[in-house]
Every structure is written in structure tokens, then in C-alpha cells.
Design a protein around this motif. Structure first.
Motif, PDB file in Angstrom:
ATOM      1  N   HIS A 123     -20.855   3.272 -21.968  1.00  0.00           N
ATOM      2  CA  HIS A 123     -22.104   2.502 -21.946  1.00  0.00           C
ATOM      3  C   HIS A 123     -22.682   2.429 -20.542  1.00  0.00           C
ATOM      4  N   ALA A 124     -21.826   2.203 -19.542  1.00  0.00           N
ATOM      5  CA  ALA A 124     -22.311   2.116 -18.167  1.00  0.00           C
ATOM      6  C   ALA A 124     -22.890   3.444 -17.695  1.00  0.00           C
ATOM      7  N   ARG A 133     -16.781   0.926 -22.619  1.00  0.00           N
ATOM      8  CA  ARG A 133     -17.633   0.270 -21.614  1.00  0.00           C
ATOM      9  C   ARG A 133     -18.077   1.254 -20.543  1.00  0.00           C
ATOM     10  N   GLU A 134     -17.200   2.206 -20.194  1.00  0.00           N
ATOM     11  CA  GLU A 134     -17.586   3.231 -19.220  1.00  0.00           C
ATOM     12  C   GLU A 134     -18.644   4.154 -19.801  1.00  0.00           C
ATOM     13  N   THR A 182     -20.137  -5.223 -18.160  1.00  0.00           N
ATOM     14  CA  THR A 182     -21.252  -4.645 -17.415  1.00  0.00           C
ATOM     15  C   THR A 182     -22.327  -5.688 -17.163  1.00  0.00           C
ATOM     16  N   TRP A 183     -22.760  -5.795 -15.913  1.00  0.00           N
ATOM     17  CA  TRP A 183     -23.767  -6.750 -15.438  1.00  0.00           C
ATOM     18  C   TRP A 183     -23.268  -8.192 -15.442  1.00  0.00           C
TER      19      TRP A 183
END
Length: 424
Positions: A51-52, A48-49, A279-280
Motif C-alpha cells: 500500500h505504501a 502495508r508495504e 501508514t501516515w
């Protein structure tokens, strides 16, 4: 903090055959059929990091790389931006515990050796069992099972995911359920009976609960919508009509209350995602205090609330103190924030009886990351218990008992697991 107490608590916890209270771990059969694992695809939440930071997941970031060396060159700048986060430290713990990383971090000088060690060990046909049963010493993993899927009882205890029950206004979702149950649905009453029969099917096969993670897509707030209102909305969907956002929520709310009542009637645990998002994600949608009407309306239902409600951990602690049908689950938390986990757990020990505190849920896809998360969990729990003994008037005996309750005895009793697990 008294280091002697901390070491004693750590040693005691390493001997506990822990119940993993929330699992997404890949099945053993899937683990070995998915292809070679390596430094760049053996991932958990750090993806996820990635991707962010880049707008791409690890799979996309490395997709057209022609060699591991090229993958490493793409990986380095992402690491340089994000090494501090707990999601990456989770990886480091895994590499140290299972893959012989001796350095403080992954660097130009050690990544190749680490990568080859990961490839070699994860290809061993005994590796999955070794990590799960010998290293982690897990009694069982309470695993989310999507509709119509199976699990491996040697490693897992099932909880049936029910997000699809909130999408029954969708024709395709209804068709899948109709095919599985070999019947058609012509009313809200018939669809609720179908849901009850599906849950009963899994209960008879050994499932111990149901699970909703609807806060990822909508608010946890739900009203006890009248049968007639929900029936009208469902009839409209059956007729091919398009439901408004309000009608969808009314139908979903009705089903949520129905599922909560059904769990109570069947003596199943109702697990609900609260707190942290992706995320979001809209974090206020997952405030556990939004569940109060549902919890109060279903006092005979056992609610297992996830992820410490973070960042609403103080609020969820007070909610559980005043709601005897609520259990607090630390799943995912130690990977999200170790310091936040210390604070949350320390306050909860003051507020909530130990038999309603669930100390560990891995919430990861690979057994290696179960191991890493469990190491982080034990470290955090040892910190908290040592501090409580040293300064907060908690006796060492009670603290040791609490560690066993949180990691083993309380989940065994909550989920109604076999009595022989209590004697191991």
C-alpha cells in the motif's frame, strides 16, 4: 557470539508450548470459508508495504488480474522496491518453513511452484490445526475479540476489545450496546454500568482482559476527568448535540480511567497498544510515557503494554522498571525490526524482572504467519540470550529459565490461564 549457546537456546525454545500473547488470527471456521489462499492473498504486514509503495493494498493491486501470471507481473516491481524490509522477510520465513521454498527469495523461476504449494496445503482441512498445534506448538493464543463476537476456545483465549467504549457519544455505537444488553442508557452512570456488565459477561465466559488500541486515532495521554464534566458531555450527546473535540476527549479520558479501574476490580489484564503505527500514523501519539498518569492512578491494575513501545523501547523499559504493575509485550516486534528487537530485549533483561517480560505475540491474521513470526522470535531471543551469557554475566541456567518464562510461564501467570498449562 557463542554458536553453541545459541543452538542450545533454540532447541530448548522449540520444545516450549508457547503462549501467543497477542493474536488476531482468523478463526478456523473463517479460515476455510474465505476462499482459496495463494501467493497473492496469503499476506500479513507486507500488505502495508504494498500500500505504501503503490497506494493500493494487495486486494486492489490484483483485483482485475485475469491470471496468476498477470498477478506476478504486477507484484514483481513492488518486490524489487521493497524486498529488504522485515515485513517481506516475514513472508520468506513462512515460505521456507511451510511451503518448501529452498531459494533465498521468490523469483521468476520459483513463484509458480510456491503458489501451487500454498494453494494445495492451505486447502487441507487439517492444515490449520497442524500449523497451530503441531508446528507452532501453541498452548493458546490470547486473541482480541470485538464486541459481541465469539472465539474458538480450542485455539484461543479471549481479550475483549474496548475501542467502541470510546465512541459512545455516537448514537449508533450506543444502539448496538443497548440492543446487546436489552436496555437503554439515559446517563453516564447507566452507560458505565452497561460497560461493566458487558465486560463481566465476557469475563464469565473466560475472557482474561480488555484491550484498547486508541493510539491509532488519538493520543495516549489522558486525564482523570471529573464525573460531572464527563456526565455533561455525555448528556449533550444523548440530547443529539454535537460534541467539540475537547468534549469528546474529556468523555473518552473519563471512560479510559473507568476501564482501568474496572480491570483492576475484576482482576483482568488491561492491554494497550503503544508505539508503532500504520501508514501516515502520528507516532508521538503512541509514546508509552503518556500513560504514566493512568498507570500510577491504578496501581492494582495489571497493564500489558504492546509492541515494545517501539520506537520508545528504552523509555518503556524504564517505565516498567519503576512500575511493578506493567508487563512488557514483544508482540509484533520481531516482524517490525529484528535488530530493534535484539536491542530492546537485551536492555529489558537488564532492567525488568523476567516474570514481567512477554516474549511473543504474533499479531497476525493467518496461522502461517504466526509460525513465521515465532521462528523469527526464537532466533532473536536465542541471539540475545547467547550474547548475555557470553559477555553480560548472565548464567546459562538463568537464560534458559528466562526463555521459558518469556514464552510460557509469565503469560500463563499474568493472564491467569489454567494451571494445567504450567505442567505441559
Amino acid at each position: 557470539m557463542d554458536d553453541k549457546f545459541r543452538k542450545e537456546f533454540l532447541e530448548a525454545m522449540q520444545e516450549i508450548r508457547t503462549v501467543d500473547c497477542h493474536s488476531h488470527t482468523t478463526l478456523k471456521s473463517g479460515y476455510y470459508s474465505a476462499g482459496q489462499l495463494n501467493l497473492f492473498n496469503l499476506m500479513s504486514y507486507y500488505d502495508r508495504e504494498i500500500h505504501a509503495a503503490t497506494g493500493k493494498g494487495a486486494g486492489q493491486l490484483f483485483a482485475d488480474a485475469k491470471s496468476d501470471a498477470e498477478r506476478w507481473e504486477r507484484f514483481k516491481p513492488v518486490l524489487d522496491r521493497t524486498r529488504n524490509v522485515s515485513y517481506w522477510r516475514h513472508n520468506i520465513v513462512v515460505y521456507r518453513e511451510l511451503f518448501d521454498l529452498e531459494d533465498e527469495d521468490v523469483t521468476d523461476s520459483n513463484w509458480e511452484k510456491l503458489n501451487e504449494t500454498i494453494k494445495r496445503r492451505t486447502a487441507d482441512p487439517d492444515w490449520y490445526h497442524y500449523v497451530t498445534k503441531d508446528v507452532c506448538r501453541l498452548a493458546t493464543q490470547v486473541r482480541n475479540i470485538p464486541w459481541f463476537e465469539d472465539w474458538e476456545p480450542e485455539y484461543f483465549t479471549a481479550v475483549l476489545r474496548m475501542e467502541s467504549a470510546l465512541q459512545l457519544h455516537d448514537k449508533n455505537t450506543r444502539a448496538h450496546l443497548e440492543k446487546h444488553l436489552n436496555r437503554s442508557f439515559d446517563s453516564l452512570k447507566s452507560i458505565k454500568q452497561g460497560l461493566a456488565d458487558l465486560v463481566e459477561e465476557y469475563r464469565k465466559r473466560g475472557a482474561v482482559g480488555i484491550k484498547l488500541a486508541h493510539a491509532y486515532g488519538r493520543t495516549l495521554a489522558s486525564a482523570n476527568v471529573a464525573e460531572s464534566v464527563a456526565a455533561n458531555a455525555f448528556a449533550k450527546a444523548l440530547g443529539g448535540g454535537s460534541l467539540s473535540a475537547d468534549e469528546v476527549k474529556q468523555l473518552q479520558d473519563h471512560i479510559i480511567f473507568f476501564l482501568a479501574g474496572l480491570a483492576g476490580e475484576m482482576n483482568l489484564v488491561f492491554q494497550i497498544h503503544t508505539g508503532v503505527q500504520g501508514t501516515w500514523g502520528n507516532v508521538p501519539d503512541s509514546d508509552p510515557l503518556l500513560l504514566i498518569p493512568l498507570i500510577h492512578a491504578n496501581k492494582s491494575t495489571k497493564f500489558d503494554l504492546f509492541h515494545a513501545g517501539y520506537p520508545y523501547s528504552r523509555e518503556i523499559g524504564m517505565l516498567a522498571k519503576h512500575s511493578p504493575n506493567v508487563w512488557l509485550n514483544m508482540c509484533w516486534m520481531y516482524v517490525i525490526t529484528i535488530e530493534g528487537s535484539r536491542q530492546s530485549l537485551s536492555e529489558w533483561i537488564d532492567l525488568v524482572p523476567g516474570d514481567r517480560l512477554l516474549g511473543f505475540g504474533s499479531d497476525v491474521g493467518f496461522p502461517e504467519f504466526v509460525c513465521g513470526h515465532l521462528v523469527m522470535a526464537r532466533s532473536c531471543i536465542a541471539d540475545v540470550l547467547a550474547q548475555k551469557v557470553e559477555r553480560d554475566f548472565l548464567s546459562k541456567e538463568v537464560a534458559l529459565d528466562l526463555a521459558r518464562k518469556m514464552l510460557r510461564d509469565s503469560p500463563i501467570r499474568l493472564y491467569g490461564l489454567p494451571n494445567d498449562l504450567l505442567t505441559l
